[in-house]
Design an enzyme around this catalytic site. Structure first.
Site, PDB file in Angstrom:
ATOM      1  N   ASP A  82       0.852  -1.196   0.000  1.00 20.98           N
ATOM      2  CA  ASP A  82       0.000   0.000   0.000  1.00 20.98           C
ATOM      3  C   ASP A  82       0.887   1.245   0.000  1.00 20.98           C
ATOM      4  O   ASP A  82       1.788   1.361   0.842  1.00 20.98           O
ATOM      5  CB  ASP A  82      -0.870  -0.043   1.270  1.00 20.98           C
ATOM      6  CG  ASP A  82      -2.011   0.956   1.210  1.00 20.98           C
ATOM      7  OD1 ASP A  82      -1.763   2.133   0.867  1.00 20.98           O
ATOM      8  OD2 ASP A  82      -3.142   0.558   1.516  1.00 20.98           O
ATOM      9  N   VAL A  83       0.612   2.175  -0.905  1.00 22.10           N
ATOM     10  CA  VAL A  83       1.464   3.376  -0.990  1.00 22.10           C
ATOM     11  C   VAL A  83       1.293   4.324   0.203  1.00 22.10           C
ATOM     12  O   VAL A  83       2.072   5.260   0.354  1.00 22.10           O
ATOM     13  CB  VAL A  83       1.263   4.170  -2.314  1.00 22.10           C
ATOM     14  CG1 VAL A  83       1.752   3.389  -3.507  1.00 22.10           C
ATOM     15  CG2 VAL A  83      -0.166   4.645  -2.475  1.00 22.10           C
ATOM     16  N   ASN A 109       1.698   7.085 -10.100  1.00 18.53           N
ATOM     17  CA  ASN A 109       0.388   6.927 -10.742  1.00 18.53           C
ATOM     18  C   ASN A 109      -0.688   6.441  -9.774  1.00 18.53           C
ATOM     19  O   ASN A 109      -1.863   6.751  -9.968  1.00 18.53           O
ATOM     20  CB  ASN A 109       0.529   5.945 -11.912  1.00 18.53           C
ATOM     21  CG  ASN A 109      -0.802   5.420 -12.392  1.00 18.53           C
ATOM     22  OD1 ASN A 109      -1.561   6.133 -13.046  1.00 18.53           O
ATOM     23  ND2 ASN A 109      -1.131   4.174 -12.045  1.00 18.53           N
ATOM     24  N   SER A 164      -5.335  14.652 -12.426  1.00 15.83           N
ATOM     25  CA  SER A 164      -6.677  14.486 -13.006  1.00 15.83           C
ATOM     26  C   SER A 164      -7.173  15.849 -13.475  1.00 15.83           C
ATOM     27  O   SER A 164      -6.755  16.881 -12.927  1.00 15.83           O
ATOM     28  CB  SER A 164      -7.622  13.952 -11.936  1.00 15.83           C
ATOM     29  OG  SER A 164      -8.967  14.058 -12.362  1.00 15.83           O
ATOM     30  N   TYR A 177     -11.299  14.358  -3.505  1.00 13.46           N
ATOM     31  CA  TYR A 177     -10.398  13.856  -4.556  1.00 13.46           C
ATOM     32  C   TYR A 177      -9.900  15.034  -5.391  1.00 13.46           C
ATOM     33  O   TYR A 177      -8.697  15.152  -5.658  1.00 13.46           O
ATOM     34  CB  TYR A 177     -11.162  12.851  -5.420  1.00 13.46           C
ATOM     35  CG  TYR A 177     -10.436  12.376  -6.664  1.00 13.46           C
ATOM     36  CD1 TYR A 177      -9.317  11.547  -6.571  1.00 13.46           C
ATOM     37  CD2 TYR A 177     -10.887  12.737  -7.945  1.00 13.46           C
ATOM     38  CE1 TYR A 177      -8.660  11.096  -7.725  1.00 13.46           C
ATOM     39  CE2 TYR A 177     -10.250  12.291  -9.084  1.00 13.46           C
ATOM     40  CZ  TYR A 177      -9.141  11.473  -8.974  1.00 13.46           C
ATOM     41  OH  TYR A 177      -8.492  11.028 -10.106  1.00 13.46           O
ATOM     42  N   LYS A 181      -6.027  16.236  -5.788  1.00 14.29           N
ATOM     43  CA  LYS A 181      -5.311  16.286  -7.067  1.00 14.29           C
ATOM     44  C   LYS A 181      -4.826  17.717  -7.361  1.00 14.29           C
ATOM     45  O   LYS A 181      -3.775  17.895  -7.975  1.00 14.29           O
ATOM     46  CB  LYS A 181      -6.194  15.761  -8.200  1.00 14.29           C
ATOM     47  CG  LYS A 181      -6.425  14.238  -8.152  1.00 14.29           C
ATOM     48  CD  LYS A 181      -5.161  13.428  -8.350  1.00 14.29           C
ATOM     49  CE  LYS A 181      -5.464  11.955  -8.646  1.00 14.29           C
ATOM     50  NZ  LYS A 181      -4.260  11.123  -8.791  1.00 14.29           N
TER      51      LYS A 181
END
Ligand code: NDP
Length: 285
Positions: A82-83, A109, A164, A177, A181
């Site tokens: 998991d990042v 990514n 995004s 989100y 981003k």
């Protein structure tokens, strides 16, 4: 004749065989979608690639695709994790360097949206969802870039962050989100300014709608994902189709290839089939 000059005559693209011969690339979020396609394109172009995600079976599929694209068994490192786990990020860099000796390209990514299975949208969602968005989409990028930097500095390498079009200041149902981003875009610029002094180029790509498993990865059903794809009819998209993972992968390889894009630094390339432009026209901007 320089490699670049030679290439301008041969008119080959970065995703064609040999452009990344022997280069070492880490692609996070490569068990699916854009990351998987990007890993395969790097393999096709001769790179040694570290692929990673949380789902072993999906990552095995990516490895098979990389091998099919021209990689040899020894050209791929597969790491499950998991990042948002800092120990895992250390492992990603350490294992890559142990196997391949260095890092030339880091593609940040891995990312996720905050779709809520109870249907809550925007700031109706708990603020802990915002913390998660920042951890997955931004903090992991900063930390992994810090860890890879000593190697990237030696190789005069590149970082490509996948953001995004949601980062643009337009209203969406995905407030946390979108804000995460937007923060990532700002980090791309700040990192680019700092790291170019060390010879490392940092850029980003901002995809529009791309046909991947993104909605399911964020915890919603496949049926809902299919409905969303259906709603994005070709009428809503100036190009007449959604993006495919390879479309974004090609932009990533271009930004990672110094001989193609050396003068591009700190940019966020919108790759959205014209969607933002259409919104701008509709809102009279
Ligand atoms: P997918 O869901 O197909 O792929 C997402 C990848 O990220 C998977 O490999 C997933 O791995 C990995 N990932 C997600 N969360 C974590 C985590 N906590 N730890 C480790 N890996 C993680 O979606 P896409 O390919 O579409 O998404 C790739 C990037 O593109 C994301 O940053 C996304 O924000 C961005 N993007 C996508 C758009 C689209 O329309 N598809 C539009 C704009 C941007 P696993 O599931 O194995 O953990």
């Amino acid at each position: 004749m320089s490699r670049c000059m030679f290439r301008s005559h041969s008119a080959k693209s970065s995703s064609e065989m040999g452009f990344f011969d022997g280069k070492v690339v880490i692609v996070t979020g490569s068990s699916s979608g854009i990351g998987r396609a990007t890993a395969a394109l790097f393999s096709k172009a001769g790179a040694k690639v570290t692929i990673t995600g949380r789902k072993p079976a999906a990552l095995a599929e990516t490895k098979a695709l990389c091998l099919k694209s021209g990689a040899k068994e020894g050209d791929i490192v597969e790491l499950i994790g998991d990042v948002t786990d800092e120990i895992f990020l250390e492992k990603l860099v350490n294992e890559t360097v142990k196997k391949f000796g260095t890092v030339d390209v880091l593609v940040n990514n891995a990312g996720a949206a905050s779709f809520d299975s109870t249907g809550k949208q925007g700031i109706d969602q708990p603020v802990t969802a915002f913390d998660h968005m920042l951890n997955v989409n931004v903090r992991s990028v900063i930390r992994l870039s810090q860890l890879a930097l000593p190697y990237l500095e030696k190789t005069k390498g590149a970082i490509v962050n996948v953001s995004s079009i949601g980062a643009h200041p337009i209203h969406t149902s995905e407030a946390y989100y979108a804000a995460a981003k937007a923060c990532l875009d700002q980090m791309t610029v700040q990192m680019a300014g700092d790291l170019i002094k060390k010879g490392v180029r940092v850029n980003g790509v901002n995809p529009g709608p791309v046909k991947t498993n993104f909605v399911v990865t964020a915890g919603l059903s496949k049926e809902l994902q299919d409905q969303m794809f259906y709603a994005m009819s070709s009428d809503n998209i100036p190009l007449g189709r959604m993006g495919q993972p390879e479309d974004i992968g090609k932009v990533i390889l271009f930004l990672a290839d110094r001989s193609q894009s050396e003068v591009i630094i700190g940019q966020r390339i919108v790759a959205d089939c014209g969607v933002l432009m259409k919104n701008a026209v509709l809102s009279g901007l």
